[in-house]
Motif scaffolding. Structure first.
Motif, PDB file in Angstrom:
ATOM      1  N   CYS A 153       0.842  -1.194   0.000  1.00 29.90           N
ATOM      2  CA  CYS A 153       0.000   0.000   0.000  1.00 29.90           C
ATOM      3  C   CYS A 153       0.880   1.248   0.000  1.00 29.90           C
ATOM      4  O   CYS A 153       2.074   1.163   0.299  1.00 29.90           O
ATOM      5  CB  CYS A 153      -0.915   0.013   1.214  1.00 29.90           C
ATOM      6  N   LEU A 154       0.276   2.371  -0.327  1.00 30.93           N
ATOM      7  CA  LEU A 154       1.027   3.631  -0.287  1.00 30.93           C
ATOM      8  C   LEU A 154       1.409   3.942   1.154  1.00 30.93           C
ATOM      9  O   LEU A 154       0.682   3.556   2.083  1.00 30.93           O
ATOM     10  CB  LEU A 154       0.169   4.777  -0.825  1.00 30.93           C
ATOM     11  N   ASN A 155       2.505   4.635   1.316  1.00 33.99           N
ATOM     12  CA  ASN A 155       2.931   5.056   2.656  1.00 33.99           C
ATOM     13  C   ASN A 155       1.807   5.765   3.392  1.00 33.99           C
ATOM     14  O   ASN A 155       1.588   5.534   4.582  1.00 33.99           O
ATOM     15  CB  ASN A 155       4.111   6.009   2.525  1.00 33.99           C
ATOM     16  N   THR A 156       1.090   6.623   2.638  1.00 33.68           N
ATOM     17  CA  THR A 156       0.025   7.420   3.267  1.00 33.68           C
ATOM     18  C   THR A 156      -1.180   6.570   3.662  1.00 33.68           C
ATOM     19  O   THR A 156      -2.040   7.027   4.399  1.00 33.68           O
ATOM     20  CB  THR A 156      -0.437   8.523   2.298  1.00 33.68           C
ATOM     21  N   ASP A 157      -1.240   5.346   3.147  1.00 32.40           N
ATOM     22  CA  ASP A 157      -2.379   4.485   3.488  1.00 32.40           C
ATOM     23  C   ASP A 157      -2.042   3.478   4.601  1.00 32.40           C
ATOM     24  O   ASP A 157      -2.879   2.652   4.965  1.00 32.40           O
ATOM     25  CB  ASP A 157      -2.841   3.702   2.242  1.00 32.40           C
ATOM     26  N   LYS A 158      -0.823   3.527   5.087  1.00 35.34           N
ATOM     27  CA  LYS A 158      -0.440   2.508   6.074  1.00 35.34           C
ATOM     28  C   LYS A 158      -1.299   2.584   7.339  1.00 35.34           C
ATOM     29  O   LYS A 158      -1.662   1.565   7.905  1.00 35.34           O
ATOM     30  CB  LYS A 158       1.050   2.615   6.418  1.00 35.34           C
ATOM     31  N   ASP A 159      -1.631   3.817   7.775  1.00 40.29           N
ATOM     32  CA  ASP A 159      -2.489   3.951   8.968  1.00 40.29           C
ATOM     33  C   ASP A 159      -3.813   3.224   8.738  1.00 40.29           C
ATOM     34  O   ASP A 159      -4.311   2.512   9.613  1.00 40.29           O
ATOM     35  CB  ASP A 159      -2.797   5.425   9.259  1.00 40.29           C
ATOM     36  N   LEU A 160      -4.360   3.448   7.547  1.00 41.28           N
ATOM     37  CA  LEU A 160      -5.668   2.870   7.225  1.00 41.28           C
ATOM     38  C   LEU A 160      -5.603   1.339   7.248  1.00 41.28           C
ATOM     39  O   LEU A 160      -6.435   0.669   7.857  1.00 41.28           O
ATOM     40  CB  LEU A 160      -6.100   3.362   5.840  1.00 41.28           C
ATOM     41  N   TYR A 161      -4.568   0.791   6.592  1.00 42.12           N
ATOM     42  CA  TYR A 161      -4.481  -0.668   6.515  1.00 42.12           C
ATOM     43  C   TYR A 161      -4.172  -1.282   7.886  1.00 42.12           C
ATOM     44  O   TYR A 161      -4.641  -2.362   8.199  1.00 42.12           O
ATOM     45  CB  TYR A 161      -3.459  -1.097   5.459  1.00 42.12           C
ATOM     46  N   ILE A 193       3.414  -6.942  13.345  1.00 41.09           N
ATOM     47  CA  ILE A 193       3.202  -6.160  12.124  1.00 41.09           C
ATOM     48  C   ILE A 193       4.419  -5.270  11.896  1.00 41.09           C
ATOM     49  O   ILE A 193       4.805  -4.498  12.777  1.00 41.09           O
ATOM     50  CB  ILE A 193       1.921  -5.304  12.252  1.00 41.09           C
ATOM     51  N   HIS A 194       5.009  -5.414  10.725  1.00 43.51           N
ATOM     52  CA  HIS A 194       6.165  -4.580  10.385  1.00 43.51           C
ATOM     53  C   HIS A 194       5.616  -3.358   9.658  1.00 43.51           C
ATOM     54  O   HIS A 194       5.458  -3.387   8.438  1.00 43.51           O
ATOM     55  CB  HIS A 194       7.153  -5.351   9.507  1.00 43.51           C
ATOM     56  N   PHE A 195       5.275  -2.322  10.409  1.00 41.60           N
ATOM     57  CA  PHE A 195       4.710  -1.098   9.825  1.00 41.60           C
ATOM     58  C   PHE A 195       5.736  -0.496   8.870  1.00 41.60           C
ATOM     59  O   PHE A 195       5.409   0.011   7.819  1.00 41.60           O
ATOM     60  CB  PHE A 195       4.359  -0.119  10.945  1.00 41.60           C
ATOM     61  N   GLN A 196       6.987  -0.552   9.285  1.00 41.48           N
ATOM     62  CA  GLN A 196       8.107  -0.310   8.365  1.00 41.48           C
ATOM     63  C   GLN A 196       9.001  -1.534   8.422  1.00 41.48           C
ATOM     64  O   GLN A 196       9.146  -2.133   9.498  1.00 41.48           O
ATOM     65  CB  GLN A 196       8.912   0.916   8.794  1.00 41.48           C
ATOM     66  N   LEU A 197       9.591  -1.878   7.301  1.00 38.77           N
ATOM     67  CA  LEU A 197      10.450  -3.070   7.288  1.00 38.77           C
ATOM     68  C   LEU A 197      11.700  -2.800   8.116  1.00 38.77           C
ATOM     69  O   LEU A 197      12.187  -1.673   8.180  1.00 38.77           O
ATOM     70  CB  LEU A 197      10.855  -3.400   5.859  1.00 38.77           C
ATOM     71  N   PRO A 198      12.248  -3.835   8.728  1.00 35.60           N
ATOM     72  CA  PRO A 198      13.490  -3.637   9.474  1.00 35.60           C
ATOM     73  C   PRO A 198      14.671  -3.456   8.529  1.00 35.60           C
ATOM     74  O   PRO A 198      14.573  -3.786   7.344  1.00 35.60           O
ATOM     75  CB  PRO A 198      13.625  -4.938  10.263  1.00 35.60           C
ATOM     76  N   ARG A 199      15.783  -2.962   9.075  1.00 35.71           N
ATOM     77  CA  ARG A 199      16.943  -2.693   8.212  1.00 35.71           C
ATOM     78  C   ARG A 199      17.760  -3.937   7.928  1.00 35.71           C
ATOM     79  O   ARG A 199      18.567  -3.961   7.019  1.00 35.71           O
ATOM     80  CB  ARG A 199      17.848  -1.666   8.880  1.00 35.71           C
ATOM     81  N   THR A 200      17.609  -4.954   8.757  1.00 39.05           N
ATOM     82  CA  THR A 200      18.415  -6.167   8.559  1.00 39.05           C
ATOM     83  C   THR A 200      17.529  -7.407   8.679  1.00 39.05           C
ATOM     84  O   THR A 200      16.475  -7.361   9.323  1.00 39.05           O
ATOM     85  CB  THR A 200      19.520  -6.273   9.638  1.00 39.05           C
ATOM     86  N   ALA A 201      18.009  -8.482   8.074  1.00 37.39           N
ATOM     87  CA  ALA A 201      17.221  -9.722   8.108  1.00 37.39           C
ATOM     88  C   ALA A 201      17.160 -10.290   9.526  1.00 37.39           C
ATOM     89  O   ALA A 201      16.149 -10.868   9.930  1.00 37.39           O
ATOM     90  CB  ALA A 201      17.832 -10.732   7.147  1.00 37.39           C
ATOM     91  N   ASP A 202      18.260 -10.137  10.283  1.00 35.21           N
ATOM     92  CA  ASP A 202      18.201 -10.696  11.645  1.00 35.21           C
ATOM     93  C   ASP A 202      17.153  -9.963  12.475  1.00 35.21           C
ATOM     94  O   ASP A 202      16.440 -10.574  13.274  1.00 35.21           O
ATOM     95  CB  ASP A 202      19.589 -10.719  12.325  1.00 35.21           C
TER      96      ASP A 202
END
Ligand SMILES: Nc1ncnc2c1ncn2[C@@H]1O[C@H](COP(=O)(O)OP(=O)(O)OP(=O)(O)O)[C@@H](O)[C@H]1O
Length: 663
Positions: free
Chosen positions: A365-373, A455-464
């Motif tokens: 989804c768009l960044n601006t729609d993350k709250d909604l989702y 829920i990863h609202f933003q993805l983490p920077r590393t796989a670990d």
């Protein structure tokens, strides 16, 4: 398991009837490694060789019981050498008065994790002390640590209740009887940042068998207190939990200093006549002599991830330059070198992977729609959810927004006061629908019972980090669900993440029922407006008080227009104030509007709220059998992980369509 009977009893009482894989592998190795030789006086070379077999490197998936894998051998050793359990009453009585000698040091990366490990260890011992048919109630000592104000959600299903340290027991069945004051069988203390230093100093002065600590605060105390440093030099067990995180460059400079204290020095110092005459030098060599004698320390290095590749920063296009690289280079050598564990035995269960009981999904989804989702997901799939946000500012924005939407959200990040952090964690753990909005401070080690969703609202920077974050759900063989929220800008990073994890399949997409979205969108829009207005008012207040304070400090009189809330005649001041004033005036109206929307039922397409027995979707049966989502009429109560199981991936759908096309 070669463990002290009291621990076996405790584990049984907690319902831990079988060891997990890592426990089955690590405990016998650890107990074998420590028991015989720790009592003997070996020569240096012999002892060195033995240590290679003593130290344990444990790599096992999240939620697999690593804490007990290292704790049980230590507790068992302490109990086996405790005069209280060997019937030597006289020594036991003496020990009650004597200061405990520190035997074990457990180092953890976060304060919450350290406190949790402390609690977990205490629970097993307390459960082992319970008499048959009686419940042990931990009676608090006078508030010794601020953390005790907060009932931490400990691990396992221990029956310990209340706050304070478990040094006394009473029989709940008897109601009033409190057993005579006895020293604890094993005394455990925690030293973490953010809580009162004075109280922690008092704990240390009293002495303890096991110290669970975060490196920063511990090293601060060590610098002031040479007794503590000497205690650490003599420990028999050193645990480095979440080891890869602990030694990550730039994270814990203090860790190296602390570990250096535990190092063994080889051979007595060769003194010259001049040295012998120097009293300071003599004192120093005496100190060295003490540490030289130590050939009996066992080190435990544990984590779910020890692979260097999992630590690669997926941001800044790093993933692009890594295209084509396969395999995982182990950082074990680096770990060993840095913490000087001399090899050690490695007990491995599959590394780098996510837990088999975890289901993953993605929503684009768009960044601006993350709250909604996110709002949609939280209503659609009620349960305990942990939302990881990339920045503290992000948490500060999202938390009030969702509070306005009447979602029980609790923030957790490093800029909150420690007491507040613990309170929020506790509230989250005791609310079945609670939502913790956290930075990666909550990614490692936390064992909160039954987290349904990560829920990863933003993805983490590393796989670990992804592995550890996701590992807060699906613990101890339970089902769990992890959702990646991915904006178009994050798509490349998401691909890199999947590649780092060695994944070739796309994740199944989260199915969103579009019928619900318009109403939710409207709610979110208004909540955002309120949030914006409140933020502006807060900022204005802050600016004003700053202005006043500065003026006072400089002994300047401020123009009344600048400090007054009232409209001014001055044109410039008025034009500067007006938008803020307007925003503030709007808040009650917007709140009223939002309340009205929140009171309206949310319905799937084709459902009639007035007449549940009519409409194109009849929901009366669902309502009667309580299989309807309480917040969304017409949506089922299916769990998120069940939906994923039933859902084909996009790739499969495309394959199916192309096959059909060819026919
Ligand atoms: N033998 C066992 N049987 C059942 N449950 C267990 C057993 N050992 C530990 N547990 C429970 O499993 C849960 C996870 O344990 P723990 O927190 O030690 O996992 P971990 O491997 O350290 O996870 P992480 O890598 O996320 O830190 C805890 O609630 C713990 O009480």
């Amino acid at each position: 398991m070669p463990l002290h009977p009291l621990l076996k009893k405790g584990l049984h009482k907690l319902g831990f009837l079988n060891p997990t894989d890592i426990q089955r592998q690590a405990i016998p190795l650890a107990v074998d490694g420590v028991m015989p030789s720790m009592q003997d006086n070996k020569g240096a070379g012999e002892a060195d060789a033995e240590r290679k077999n003593r130290d344990i490197v444990g790599v096992a998936e999240t939620g697999s019981g690593k804490t007990l894998a290292y704790s049980l051998p230590i507790l068992s050793w302490l109990l086996s050498t405790d005069p209280a359990t060997t019937g030597e009453q006289e020594r036991f009585a003496r020990r009650a008065k004597a200061r405990r000698v520190l035997s074990a040091l457990v180092l953890c990366p976060t304060r919450e994790l350290a406190l949790q490990v402390h609690k977990h260890m205490e629970q097993v011992v307390a459960a082992g002390q319970e008499d048959e048919g009686e419940e042990v109630v931990v009676v608090e000592e006078p508030a010794e640590e601020e953390v005790d104000d907060v009932k931490l959600n400990g691990k396992g299903k221990g029956k310990s209740k209340g706050k304070g340290k478990s040094s006394k027991v009473k029989t709940a069945a008897a109601g009033k009887a409190v057993a005579p004051k006895q020293p604890p069988l094993v005394s455990i203390a925690s030293i973490v940042g953010g809580l009162s230093v004075q109280k922690q100093k008092r704990l240390l002065a009293r002495g303890c068998d096991i110290l669970v600590a975060t490196p920063g605060r511990l090293w601060d105390l060590c610098k002031e207190d040479s007794d503590l440093a000497t205690d650490i030099k003599r420990i028999k067990f050193l645990v480095i939990d979440e080891a890869d995180r602990m030694i990550e460059t730039g994270h814990f400079a203090e860790l190296e200093e602390i570990v250096a204290l535990t190092e063994r020095k080889k051979g007595p110092a060769q003194l010259t006549n001049a040295d012998v005459a120097d009293p300071t030098f003599k004192r120093a060599t005496r100190e060295i002599d003490l540490t030289e004698a130590r050939d009996d320390m066992q080190t435990f290095v544990f984590s779910a991830t020890l692979s260097k590749d999992l630590q690669t920063n997926l941001k800044r296009g790093n993933w692009r330059s890594r295209k084509g690289k396969a395999g995982k280079s182990s950082t074990l050598g680096r770990h060993s070198a840095r913490i000087r564990i001399w090899g050690g035995q490695r007990t491995d269960t599959p590394e780098g992977g996510l837990v088999a009981t975890l289901r993953e999904s993605i929503v684009e989804c768009l960044n601006t729609d993350k709250d909604l989702y996110l709002y949609y997901f939280l209503l659609r799939y009620p349960g305990r959810s942990l939302v990881f946000v990339g920045s503290i500012d992000g948490i500060r924005r999202i938390t009030p927004l969702f509070e306005m939407l009447k979602v029980p959200v609790y923030p957790l990040h490093s800029q909150l006061q420690q007491k507040q952090r613990l309170k929020n964690l506790d509230r989250f753990a005791s609310s079945s629908n609670g939502v913790l909005i956290a930075t990666d401070v909550a990614a490692r080690g936390l064992d909160i019972p039954s987290v349904d969703h990560v829920i990863h609202f933003q993805l983490p920077r590393t796989a670990d980090a992804y592995i550890h974050r996701s590992g807060r759900t699906a613990r101890a063989r339970q089902d769990g669900f992890s959702l990646q929220m991915v904006s178009p800008e994050e798509r490349g990073m998401q691909k890199a993440l999947m590649k780092s994890l060695g994944r070739t399949n796309e994740l199944p997409e989260l199915q969103v029922e579009p019928g619900f979205l318009p109403k939710l969108r409207e709610r979110v829009r208004i909540a955002r407006e309120i949030e914006k207005a409140q933020h502006a008012v807060k900022k204005a207040k802050h600016e004003k008080s700053w202005l006043q304070e500065t003026a006072e400090a400089m002994d300047i009189d401020l123009d009344s227009d600048l400090i007054s809330d009232e409209e001014s005649d001055d044109e410039i001041a008025r034009s500067r104030k007006k938008p803020k004033q307007r925003l503030r005036d709007n808040v009650p109206r917007l709140r009223h509007e939002l309340d009205g929307l929140l009171a309206q039922p949310l319905m799937a397409r084709g459902v009639s709220a007035k007449y549940p027995t009519s409409g194109s979707r009849v929901v009366i049966d669902d309502l009667l059998s309580a299989t309807n989502n309480p917040q969304m009429l017409g949506a089922s109560t299916t769990k998120a992980h069940e939906v994923v199981d039933a859902r084909p991936t996009l790739k499969k759908v495309r394959k199916f369509i192309s096959k059909k096309g060819k026919k």
